[in-house]
Write a protein that holds these residues in place. Structure first.
Motif, PDB file in Angstrom:
ATOM      1  N   VAL A   1       0.869  -1.182   0.059  1.00  0.00           N
ATOM      2  CA  VAL A   1       0.023  -0.062   0.159  1.00  0.00           C
ATOM      3  C   VAL A   1       0.739   1.175  -0.100  1.00  0.00           C
ATOM      4  CG1 VAL A   1      -1.664   1.307   1.339  1.00  0.00           C
ATOM      5  CG2 VAL A   1      -1.898  -1.268   1.346  1.00  0.00           C
ATOM      6  N   LYS A   2       0.629   2.170  -1.007  1.00  0.00           N
ATOM      7  CA  LYS A   2       1.360   3.594  -1.245  1.00  0.00           C
ATOM      8  C   LYS A   2       0.296   4.606  -0.931  1.00  0.00           C
ATOM      9  CE  LYS A   2       5.924   2.783  -2.123  1.00  0.00           C
ATOM     10  NZ  LYS A   2       7.024   3.434  -1.434  1.00  0.00           N
ATOM     11  N   LYS A   3       0.022   4.972  -0.041  1.00  0.00           N
ATOM     12  CA  LYS A   3      -0.923   6.312   0.375  1.00  0.00           C
ATOM     13  C   LYS A   3      -2.158   5.517  -0.197  1.00  0.00           C
ATOM     14  CE  LYS A   3       2.255  10.124  -0.168  1.00  0.00           C
ATOM     15  NZ  LYS A   3       2.585  11.163  -0.684  1.00  0.00           N
ATOM     16  N   GLU A   4      -2.924   6.152  -1.212  1.00  0.00           N
ATOM     17  CA  GLU A   4      -4.166   5.588  -1.932  1.00  0.00           C
ATOM     18  C   GLU A   4      -3.922   4.574  -2.849  1.00  0.00           C
ATOM     19  OE1 GLU A   4      -6.833   8.764  -2.476  1.00  0.00           O
ATOM     20  OE2 GLU A   4      -6.276   9.716  -0.678  1.00  0.00           O
ATOM     21  N   ASP A   5      -2.640   4.081  -3.144  1.00  0.00           N
ATOM     22  CA  ASP A   5      -2.558   3.480  -4.408  1.00  0.00           C
ATOM     23  C   ASP A   5      -2.042   1.967  -3.792  1.00  0.00           C
ATOM     24  OD1 ASP A   5      -3.282   5.403  -6.119  1.00  0.00           O
ATOM     25  OD2 ASP A   5      -1.281   6.128  -6.086  1.00  0.00           O
ATOM     26  N   THR A   6      -1.941   0.881  -4.806  1.00  0.00           N
ATOM     27  CA  THR A   6      -1.398  -0.325  -4.528  1.00  0.00           C
ATOM     28  C   THR A   6      -0.097  -0.392  -5.401  1.00  0.00           C
ATOM     29  OG1 THR A   6      -3.289  -1.255  -3.671  1.00  0.00           O
ATOM     30  CG2 THR A   6      -1.703  -2.768  -4.585  1.00  0.00           C
TER      31      THR A   6
ATOM     32  N   GLU B   1      -7.670  -0.481 -13.075  1.00  0.00           N
ATOM     33  CA  GLU B   1      -8.217   1.033 -12.869  1.00  0.00           C
ATOM     34  C   GLU B   1      -9.590   1.088 -13.942  1.00  0.00           C
ATOM     35  OE1 GLU B   1      -4.658   2.994 -13.919  1.00  0.00           O
ATOM     36  OE2 GLU B   1      -3.756   2.826 -11.834  1.00  0.00           O
TER      37      GLU B   1
END
Length: 79
Positions: free
Chosen positions: A27-32, A76
């Protein structure tokens, strides 16, 4: 498998002498972020090693990058 963070494909039989493909999700902030670790060994001894060095390694890298781009687009919803 450590769902949903990691899973590994291991070849039991096939064209390679050995093959292991790890998929790691972070998990990177709101991204994967998906990290692929692909390890393989070609058959045929020194000939297989030379083939891997001069052709197969580059081919597999491009293949994985293209496949991962398709996975990203599908995830996406932009396919």
């Amino acid at each position: 498998m450590e769902k949903p963070y990691h899973f590994t494909d291991t070849m039991l039989e096939g064209a390679f002498k050995s093959m292991k493909h790890q998929h790691i999700f972070k998990v990177k902030k709101e991204d994967t972020l998906m990290v692929d670790i692909f390890e393989f060994e070609s058959p045929l001894g020194i000939i297989g090693k030379m083939f891997s060095k001069f052709f197969l390694k580059s081919y597999l890298r491009k293949f994985l990058l293209q496949r991962n781009e398709l996975i990203r687009k599908a995830a996406e919803g932009s396919l």
